[in-house]
Motif scaffolding. Structure first.
Motif, PDB file in Angstrom:
ATOM      1  N   LEU A 239       7.538 -11.501 -20.999  1.00  0.00           N
ATOM      2  CA  LEU A 239       7.601 -12.109 -19.674  1.00  0.00           C
ATOM      3  C   LEU A 239       6.617 -11.432 -18.732  1.00  0.00           C
ATOM      4  CD1 LEU A 239      11.483 -12.224 -19.081  1.00  0.00           C
ATOM      5  CD2 LEU A 239      10.061 -13.998 -20.071  1.00  0.00           C
ATOM      6  N   ALA A 240       5.976 -12.235 -17.888  1.00  0.00           N
ATOM      7  CA  ALA A 240       5.137 -11.654 -16.842  1.00  0.00           C
ATOM      8  C   ALA A 240       5.998 -11.127 -15.710  1.00  0.00           C
ATOM      9  CB  ALA A 240       4.154 -12.696 -16.314  1.00  0.00           C
ATOM     10  N   ALA A 241       7.129 -11.798 -15.475  1.00  0.00           N
ATOM     11  CA  ALA A 241       8.035 -11.386 -14.393  1.00  0.00           C
ATOM     12  C   ALA A 241       9.410 -11.972 -14.664  1.00  0.00           C
ATOM     13  CB  ALA A 241       7.505 -11.867 -13.042  1.00  0.00           C
ATOM     14  N   GLY A 242      10.429 -11.188 -14.385  1.00  0.00           N
ATOM     15  CA  GLY A 242      11.786 -11.707 -14.419  1.00  0.00           C
ATOM     16  C   GLY A 242      12.159 -12.251 -13.050  1.00  0.00           C
ATOM     17  N   ALA A 243      13.186 -13.080 -12.980  1.00  0.00           N
ATOM     18  CA  ALA A 243      13.578 -13.694 -11.707  1.00  0.00           C
ATOM     19  C   ALA A 243      14.866 -13.109 -11.149  1.00  0.00           C
ATOM     20  CB  ALA A 243      13.727 -15.203 -11.873  1.00  0.00           C
ATOM     21  N   ALA A 244      15.412 -12.103 -11.803  1.00  0.00           N
ATOM     22  CA  ALA A 244      16.667 -11.502 -11.334  1.00  0.00           C
ATOM     23  C   ALA A 244      16.390 -10.076 -10.855  1.00  0.00           C
ATOM     24  CB  ALA A 244      17.711 -11.489 -12.448  1.00  0.00           C
ATOM     25  N   ALA A 245      16.607  -9.836  -9.568  1.00  0.00           N
ATOM     26  CA  ALA A 245      16.286  -8.529  -8.994  1.00  0.00           C
ATOM     27  C   ALA A 245      17.141  -7.407  -9.569  1.00  0.00           C
ATOM     28  CB  ALA A 245      16.450  -8.569  -7.478  1.00  0.00           C
ATOM     29  N   ALA A 252      15.162  -8.025 -19.498  1.00  0.00           N
ATOM     30  CA  ALA A 252      15.124  -9.484 -19.365  1.00  0.00           C
ATOM     31  C   ALA A 252      14.307 -10.102 -20.492  1.00  0.00           C
ATOM     32  CB  ALA A 252      14.541  -9.870 -18.007  1.00  0.00           C
ATOM     33  N   ASN A 253      13.209  -9.450 -20.857  1.00  0.00           N
ATOM     34  CA  ASN A 253      12.381  -9.951 -21.950  1.00  0.00           C
ATOM     35  C   ASN A 253      13.118  -9.869 -23.286  1.00  0.00           C
ATOM     36  OD1 ASN A 253       9.581 -10.678 -23.065  1.00  0.00           O
ATOM     37  ND2 ASN A 253      10.062  -8.810 -24.175  1.00  0.00           N
ATOM     38  N   THR A 254      13.819  -8.757 -23.520  1.00  0.00           N
ATOM     39  CA  THR A 254      14.586  -8.617 -24.761  1.00  0.00           C
ATOM     40  C   THR A 254      15.637  -9.708 -24.872  1.00  0.00           C
ATOM     41  OG1 THR A 254      14.235  -6.216 -24.761  1.00  0.00           O
ATOM     42  CG2 THR A 254      16.048  -7.062 -26.097  1.00  0.00           C
ATOM     43  N   TRP A 255      16.335  -9.967 -23.773  1.00  0.00           N
ATOM     44  CA  TRP A 255      17.348 -11.033 -23.765  1.00  0.00           C
ATOM     45  C   TRP A 255      16.706 -12.377 -24.085  1.00  0.00           C
ATOM     46  CZ3 TRP A 255      18.617 -15.647 -21.582  1.00  0.00           C
ATOM     47  CH2 TRP A 255      19.954 -16.044 -21.621  1.00  0.00           C
ATOM     48  N   SER A 256      15.605 -12.686 -23.420  1.00  0.00           N
ATOM     49  CA  SER A 256      14.959 -13.984 -23.589  1.00  0.00           C
ATOM     50  C   SER A 256      14.491 -14.202 -25.021  1.00  0.00           C
ATOM     51  CB  SER A 256      13.774 -14.084 -22.623  1.00  0.00           C
ATOM     52  OG  SER A 256      13.141 -15.343 -22.727  1.00  0.00           O
ATOM     53  N   LYS A 257      13.783 -13.212 -25.588  1.00  0.00           N
ATOM     54  CA  LYS A 257      13.267 -13.369 -26.948  1.00  0.00           C
ATOM     55  C   LYS A 257      14.404 -13.414 -27.966  1.00  0.00           C
ATOM     56  CE  LYS A 257       9.030 -13.269 -25.461  1.00  0.00           C
ATOM     57  NZ  LYS A 257       8.186 -14.488 -25.429  1.00  0.00           N
ATOM     58  N   SER A 258      15.487 -12.682 -27.691  1.00  0.00           N
ATOM     59  CA  SER A 258      16.633 -12.716 -28.598  1.00  0.00           C
ATOM     60  C   SER A 258      17.274 -14.097 -28.612  1.00  0.00           C
ATOM     61  CB  SER A 258      17.660 -11.660 -28.180  1.00  0.00           C
ATOM     62  OG  SER A 258      17.114 -10.362 -28.225  1.00  0.00           O
ATOM     63  N   ASP A 349      -0.967 -16.235 -15.093  1.00  0.00           N
ATOM     64  CA  ASP A 349      -1.998 -15.647 -14.251  1.00  0.00           C
ATOM     65  C   ASP A 349      -1.744 -15.939 -12.785  1.00  0.00           C
ATOM     66  OD1 ASP A 349      -3.199 -14.808 -16.563  1.00  0.00           O
ATOM     67  OD2 ASP A 349      -4.660 -16.434 -16.641  1.00  0.00           O
ATOM     68  N   ALA A 350      -1.112 -17.082 -12.505  1.00  0.00           N
ATOM     69  CA  ALA A 350      -0.852 -17.449 -11.114  1.00  0.00           C
ATOM     70  C   ALA A 350       0.196 -16.543 -10.480  1.00  0.00           C
ATOM     71  CB  ALA A 350      -0.394 -18.901 -11.037  1.00  0.00           C
ATOM     72  N   LEU A 351       0.944 -15.797 -11.298  1.00  0.00           N
ATOM     73  CA  LEU A 351       1.984 -14.917 -10.768  1.00  0.00           C
ATOM     74  C   LEU A 351       1.464 -13.522 -10.448  1.00  0.00           C
ATOM     75  CD1 LEU A 351       4.905 -15.794 -13.192  1.00  0.00           C
ATOM     76  CD2 LEU A 351       4.432 -16.763 -10.944  1.00  0.00           C
ATOM     77  N   LYS A 352       0.214 -13.251 -10.824  1.00  0.00           N
ATOM     78  CA  LYS A 352      -0.319 -11.921 -10.581  1.00  0.00           C
ATOM     79  C   LYS A 352      -0.508 -11.712  -9.082  1.00  0.00           C
ATOM     80  CE  LYS A 352      -2.682 -11.522 -15.031  1.00  0.00           C
ATOM     81  NZ  LYS A 352      -3.985 -11.418 -15.714  1.00  0.00           N
ATOM     82  N   LEU A 353      -0.086 -10.557  -8.600  1.00  0.00           N
ATOM     83  CA  LEU A 353      -0.180 -10.263  -7.182  1.00  0.00           C
ATOM     84  C   LEU A 353      -1.591  -9.822  -6.834  1.00  0.00           C
ATOM     85  CD1 LEU A 353       3.144  -8.277  -6.725  1.00  0.00           C
ATOM     86  CD2 LEU A 353       2.721 -10.692  -6.278  1.00  0.00           C
ATOM     87  N   ALA A 354      -2.090 -10.355  -5.745  1.00  0.00           N
ATOM     88  CA  ALA A 354      -3.404  -9.937  -5.285  1.00  0.00           C
ATOM     89  C   ALA A 354      -3.328  -8.496  -4.798  1.00  0.00           C
ATOM     90  CB  ALA A 354      -3.871 -10.843  -4.137  1.00  0.00           C
ATOM     91  N   PRO A 355      -4.389  -7.712  -5.030  1.00  0.00           N
ATOM     92  CA  PRO A 355      -4.351  -6.327  -4.568  1.00  0.00           C
ATOM     93  C   PRO A 355      -4.280  -6.259  -3.052  1.00  0.00           C
ATOM     94  CG  PRO A 355      -6.557  -6.938  -5.313  1.00  0.00           C
ATOM     95  CD  PRO A 355      -5.640  -8.054  -5.702  1.00  0.00           C
ATOM     96  N   ALA A 356      -3.477  -5.338  -2.565  1.00  0.00           N
ATOM     97  CA  ALA A 356      -3.336  -5.189  -1.123  1.00  0.00           C
ATOM     98  C   ALA A 356      -4.600  -4.580  -0.535  1.00  0.00           C
ATOM     99  CB  ALA A 356      -2.132  -4.298  -0.806  1.00  0.00           C
ATOM    100  N   ALA A 357      -4.884  -4.943   0.697  1.00  0.00           N
ATOM    101  CA  ALA A 357      -6.038  -4.371   1.374  1.00  0.00           C
ATOM    102  C   ALA A 357      -5.823  -2.868   1.543  1.00  0.00           C
ATOM    103  CB  ALA A 357      -6.217  -5.033   2.733  1.00  0.00           C
TER     104      ALA A 357
END
Length: 565
Positions: A239-245, A252-258, A349-357
């Protein structure tokens, strides 16, 4: 020596003989394939990013990968991929979940008509189910409609003509429409459309749901193509990102792939002519010792892809030859060329955060202080900067609240009557015409004195991490609204609600309680029936650069607040 059932088992059943004692590139986790693919049989590929590697190697091996939606003649080969041509058998883009594949079949065959058929982006039109397939979107609604008709025809043709469908299951997590269950490949708002907590939610599919969706797809497919065979595989790309804080992306990735792996086993057991290809195991297994993943720990190296395809060709095609990366000579080729070959079109790729200034210098917007130290418990903030202002004691969450207020303008603040609630102050009392600061004497409740305050006493109420700790947050919210003037603003800071679908209550030690707000925030506080608007502002802390959310609640008659970031 005792006679046990293990003595009669073949070598592939034993870890030492089949995994630990075998060279990495020689591990073969597929014992037998239930069928073979004959020369000339038509293959359709679909799935998540890893599926692009599968199609690429199948074409390089000379297999008949069906192509029902070729690029336009005027489109140069170098541009075709950016428009989604030639990547899969039709121009459907990445399909991450079983539900997404099922709904593609249903939409193409007129069995499902989503309510959100089109997203308008200025004068352009975006396909919600292929949001990145057309760079900059479609020019007109008519162009979108014509392309969709042609695309659905190509999808129907692919399903009707295929002999074998190879589907790579990538995710269990998906964003869906609440009204009809339509599943999107990306969260609305990331590459088109806009996210609305009253219309959208994240959903994590269970084993039963994944299995049920795939069984339904197989049955629909075989209704139009009775001889269709399927090969299922699970993407090794995490996963690139999970949705549960509340959950780490690793678990989360282990759960998903399982879930996906168990679902595949269930599907294979319940339908004939369905096979499983162990791509996930070959890439992520202990035998690989991490050699098959790139430095980002997500991308699969060409060596890993080649290993998977050697096993695939050996069992499903009957070829034991050496697999060479398509377009690369067996010897050499260079790291740069290899990197280009392994690159795939991923919506992640669309989920990647832009680097902060970069920060010029840490500065506290509450007191002007320039000296910062570690926070509570020695915590450091973004880029290992201390979040604690040594002059006034503020932290990031107080300073981002102050930043939103400062963006309203000092002149506007100077004319307001303000109320600061709680121990953490997100404003300076000197900014306002009149300002009261109150703090509760007991946890879980608002200050008792507020009950005696007159209605509409304040033009601005500021709460930094207060609402979520109230025993009855709705009643507290209503009480604060009573104190707010018809044109007033209520500013509240709490943890980003976008990362979870629903508000939940967690009870801690000694009876302490805390709410984690979700994307139902507006619904939770009954904003619509109360004619109350809510906007979220993502604000960079001037002290550390950390970006945190700030929420503004305002009546419809309130003056315009600063636009959401």
């Amino acid at each position: 020596m005792k006679n046990t059932p293990y003595q009669a088992l073949p070598e592939h059943c034993f870890w030492q003989r089949a995994v630990a004692g075998v060279a990495r590139e020689q591990v073969d986790a597929l014992v037998t394939a239930p069928f073979m693919i004959a020369p000339g049989e038509r293959i359709v590929t679909a799935g998540s990013c890893f599926a692009q590697h599968v199609g690429r190697h199948l074409r390089a091996a000379g297999l008949s990968v069906l192509q029902t939606e070729p690029a336009h003649d005027w489109l140069h080969d170098s541009e075709a991929a950016s428009y989604g041509y030639g990547i899969y058998s039709a121009r459907y883009g990445n399909i991450y979940t079983a539900r997404q594949l099922l709904q593609l079949f249903q939409r193409a065959h007129g069995q499902f008509q989503p309510a959100e058929r089109l997203w308008e982006h200025g004068a352009r039109c975006i396909d919600p189910f292929r949001p990145r397939i057309q760079p900059d979107g479609f020019a007109t609604r008519e162009e979108f409609e014509a392309d969709q008709r042609q695309h659905f025809g190509a999808v129907r043709s692919a399903f009707a003509q295929l002999d074998v469908l190879i589907f790579t299951l990538g995710l269990t997590q998906a964003w869906e429409a609440l009204d009809d269950g339509a599943v999107f490949p990306l969260c609305p708002g990331v590459a088109g459309g806009s996210f609305d907590a009253l219309r959208h939610r994240v959903h994590n599919f269970s084993v039963a749901e994944v299995t049920g969706d795939m069984l339904a797809l197989i049955d629909l497919l075989r209704a139009v193509n009775p001889a269709a065979r399927l090969i299922l595989t699970v993407s090794p790309v995490p996963l690139a990102a999970g949705a549960a804080a509340h959950e780490h992306v690793l678990t989360a990735n282990t759960w998903s792939k399982s879930v996906l792996r168990v679902a595949c086993a269930d599907i294979v057991a319940r339908r004939e002519r369905v096979a499983y290809m162990p791509s996930y195991e070959l890439i992520t297994g202990a035998h690989a010792r991490g050699a098959y993943v790139a430095d980002d720990l997500r991308s699969v190296t060409e060596a890993g892809v080649s290993h998977v395809m050697r096993v695939f060709l050996r069992h499903f095609i009957g070829s034991a030859g050496t697999v060479v990366a398509p377009g690369v000579a067996a010897a050499g080729g260079g790291l740069e060329q290899m990197a280009q070959l392994v690159a795939v079109n991923c919506d992640d790729d669309a989920l990647k955060l832009a680097p902060a200034a970069p920060l010029l210098a840490p500065l506290c917007n509450l007191c002007g202080g320039e000296a910062f130290g570690p926070g509570p418990g020695g915590r450091l903030g973004k880029d290992q900067l201390g979040p604690h202002c040594l002059a006034c004691g503020s932290l990031e969450r107080q300073r981002v609240a102050a930043q939103v207020l400062l963006e309203l303008g000092r002149e506007q603040l100077a004319g307001r009557r303000a109320l600061l609630v709680g121990a953490e102050r997100g404003a300076d009392v000197r900014w306002f015409r009149h300002c009261d600061a109150v703090q509760a004497s007991a946890p879980g409740v608002l200050p008792a004195a507020l009950a005696d305050y007159a209605d509409a006493s304040y033009d601005l109420i500021v709460l930094v991490h207060v609402l979520e700790y109230l025993d009855d947050d709705r009643a507290g919210f209503d009480q604060l609204r009573r104190l707010l003037s018809p044109t007033g603003l209520l500013l509240a800071c709490f943890v980003d609600p976008r990362v979870r679908p629903w508000t939940s209550l967690h009870v801690g030690p000694a009876g302490s309680a805390r709410r984690w707000y979700g994307r139902d925030l507006a619904q939770h506080f009954r904003c619509k029936p109360e004619k109350l608007g809510v906007t979220m502002h993502e604000v960079a802390d001037p002290g550390t650069g950390a970006v945190l959310p700030v929420h503004l609640f305002a009546a419809a008659t309130s003056p315009k607040a600063p636009p959401p970031c």
